[in-house]
Design a protein around this motif. Structure first.
Motif, PDB file in Angstrom:
ATOM      1  N   SER A  71       0.950  -1.067  -0.030  1.00 42.44           N
ATOM      2  CA  SER A  71       0.230   0.036   0.072  1.00 42.44           C
ATOM      3  C   SER A  71       0.943   1.148  -0.138  1.00 42.44           C
ATOM      4  N   LYS A  72       0.287   2.183   0.003  1.00 44.99           N
ATOM      5  CA  LYS A  72       1.070   3.560   0.116  1.00 44.99           C
ATOM      6  C   LYS A  72       0.191   4.730   0.647  1.00 44.99           C
ATOM      7  N   SER A  73       1.001   5.819   0.943  1.00 40.28           N
ATOM      8  CA  SER A  73       0.320   6.908   1.605  1.00 40.28           C
ATOM      9  C   SER A  73       0.972   8.029   1.008  1.00 40.28           C
ATOM     10  N   GLY A  74       0.091   9.241   0.877  1.00 41.66           N
ATOM     11  CA  GLY A  74       0.587  10.580   0.054  1.00 41.66           C
ATOM     12  C   GLY A  74       0.600  11.379   1.330  1.00 41.66           C
ATOM     13  N   ALA A  75       0.755  10.888   2.520  1.00 48.22           N
ATOM     14  CA  ALA A  75       0.918  11.878   3.832  1.00 48.22           C
ATOM     15  C   ALA A  75       2.324  12.539   3.521  1.00 48.22           C
ATOM     16  N   GLU A  76       2.367  13.723   4.191  1.00 49.44           N
ATOM     17  CA  GLU A  76       3.779  14.530   4.287  1.00 49.44           C
ATOM     18  C   GLU A  76       3.670  15.023   5.730  1.00 49.44           C
ATOM     19  N   LEU A  99       4.938  -4.478   1.805  1.00 40.39           N
ATOM     20  CA  LEU A  99       5.429  -3.103   1.351  1.00 40.39           C
ATOM     21  C   LEU A  99       4.629  -1.829   1.459  1.00 40.39           C
ATOM     22  N   HIS A 100       5.205  -0.819   2.006  1.00 36.47           N
ATOM     23  CA  HIS A 100       4.524   0.181   2.393  1.00 36.47           C
ATOM     24  C   HIS A 100       5.516   1.227   1.636  1.00 36.47           C
ATOM     25  N   GLN A 101       4.790   2.350   0.856  1.00 38.53           N
ATOM     26  CA  GLN A 101       5.390   3.220  -0.090  1.00 38.53           C
ATOM     27  C   GLN A 101       5.052   4.615  -0.083  1.00 38.53           C
ATOM     28  N   PHE A 102       5.967   5.495   0.124  1.00 41.38           N
ATOM     29  CA  PHE A 102       5.581   7.038   0.157  1.00 41.38           C
ATOM     30  C   PHE A 102       5.058   7.353  -1.315  1.00 41.38           C
ATOM     31  N   HIS A 103       3.917   7.949  -1.433  1.00 42.00           N
ATOM     32  CA  HIS A 103       3.141   7.719  -2.755  1.00 42.00           C
ATOM     33  C   HIS A 103       3.074   9.226  -3.195  1.00 42.00           C
TER      34      HIS A 103
END
Length: 335
Positions: A71-76, A99-103
């Motif tokens: 998955s991914k997160s667009g959090a900043e 897997l975790h991704q910066f989005h």
């Protein structure tokens, strides 16, 4: 195939879950279960993709030990990062992500950044097992690779890609970073799935994630394997698509939006291509006409250009597409 330094052994067909947010729960479960039953074991989604994580949780939680969830997160901000991660885990009914991704965030988190420290803390606590990053900007991609902090890179890659993108794939192979190909069907503009699969099959370190929302689409990709190679017929398809699409076209990634004037840029800026490549779709209905008419509200603020990862002249594309659309609508251009 092995996904870089993660050492995850994955089926060459990855499942991109963005499109199933447009399906019902029952339809999504049926698609996901068929994918699993036919050997697909890597599922890529994002907190941003509305209910796609929830659908994966309903469909595949009982076979969690047999699959890989990304998955991914667009959090900043750190606070939003933890909130997104906890939501993802809860929605997918799991206590960890493979897997975790910066989005596609506006910068590449580095070792001293609080955001990367949060990702590392999540890994150390067992909530995630591997760290990756997604981007549409090639400068950010190289920055991530050069940092040595990321185990995977997710980046647009298809047979429309050029030398720069191929070099990026080769760099990932050299650094043993897993390369996950998004937009492998050109953001929806490519029609020949076999040509797409055969092209990407040339690269043994590339994992394509096919965006699937129909059983028929899934069945197409399931019919391909390592014996699916580029023959003369498929090369001709690719040559024709490259000539028809060129380089200055909107990929529909949506990162230029929202528009201050509420223009649907990702649709309007590529309507000329869409009505020619998919003429059977109802692109001339009243609803679409109203959407296209909205392009005339563009004030050329250029906010969209600042956000476009491909540096397209979007206001000019909007003008060209609207003019062409009206010519087709009113019969001055026959397609």
């Amino acid at each position: 195939m092995r996904l870089g330094k993660t050492n995850l052994e994955v089926n060459k067909n990855g499942f991109g879950a963005l499109p199933i947010q447009r399906c019902s729960m029952d339809e999504s479960i049926e698609i996901l279960k068929r994918a699993y039953e036919n050997g697909i074991d890597f599922y890529d989604t994002a907190h941003f993709y509305t209910d796609s994580e929830e659908k994966i949780g309903h469909a595949l939680s009982d076979v969690r030990q047999d699959i890989y969830l990304a998955s991914k997160s667009g959090a900043e901000t750190v606070e939003n990062f933890w909130s997104d991660l906890e939501t993802s885990l809860k929605s997918m009914k799991t206590d960890y992500l493979d897997l975790h991704q910066f989005h596609n965030i506006s910068f590449c988190p580095k070792e001293d950044d609080e955001l990367y420290k949060a990702m590392l803390e999540a890994k150390d606590s067992g909530m995630i097992r591997h760290i990756g990053i997604t981007t549409h900007k090639i400068t950010h991609a190289h920055e991530a690779l050069d940092s040595g902090l990321y185990e995977t890179l997710q980046y647009p890659f298809s047979y429309l890609s050029g030398t720069e993108e191929i070099q990026l794939v080769l760099k990932c192979k050299e650094l043993f970073v897993g390369f996950i190909a998004m937009n492998a069907m050109g953001g929806g503009l490519l029609k020949n799935s076999k040509a797409s699969y055969a092209y990407l099959n040339q690269f043994d370190n590339v994992l394509p994630i096919w965006g699937i929302q129909k059983l028929s689409e899934l069945d197409e990709f399931l019919s391909y394997d390592e014996t699916t190679v580029l023959d003369d017929e498929l090369k001709a398809v690719i040559k024709n698509d490259k000539r028809e699409l060129g380089e200055n076209f909107c990929r529909g990634c949506g990162y230029c939006m929202p528009c201050p004037e509420d223009i649907n840029i990702s649709l309007c800026a590529r309507m000329s291509l869409w009505i020619r490549r998919f003429p059977t779709e109802p692109n001339m209905d009243e609803k679409t006409q109203e959407i296209m008419k909205k392009t005339q509200d563009c004030v050329e603020c250029y906010e969209c250009m600042d956000k476009c990862p491909y540096e397209l002249n979007i206001p000019e594309l909007l003008k060209e597409n609207y003019e062409d659309y009206m010519n087709v609508l009113e019969g001055r251009t026959i397609i």
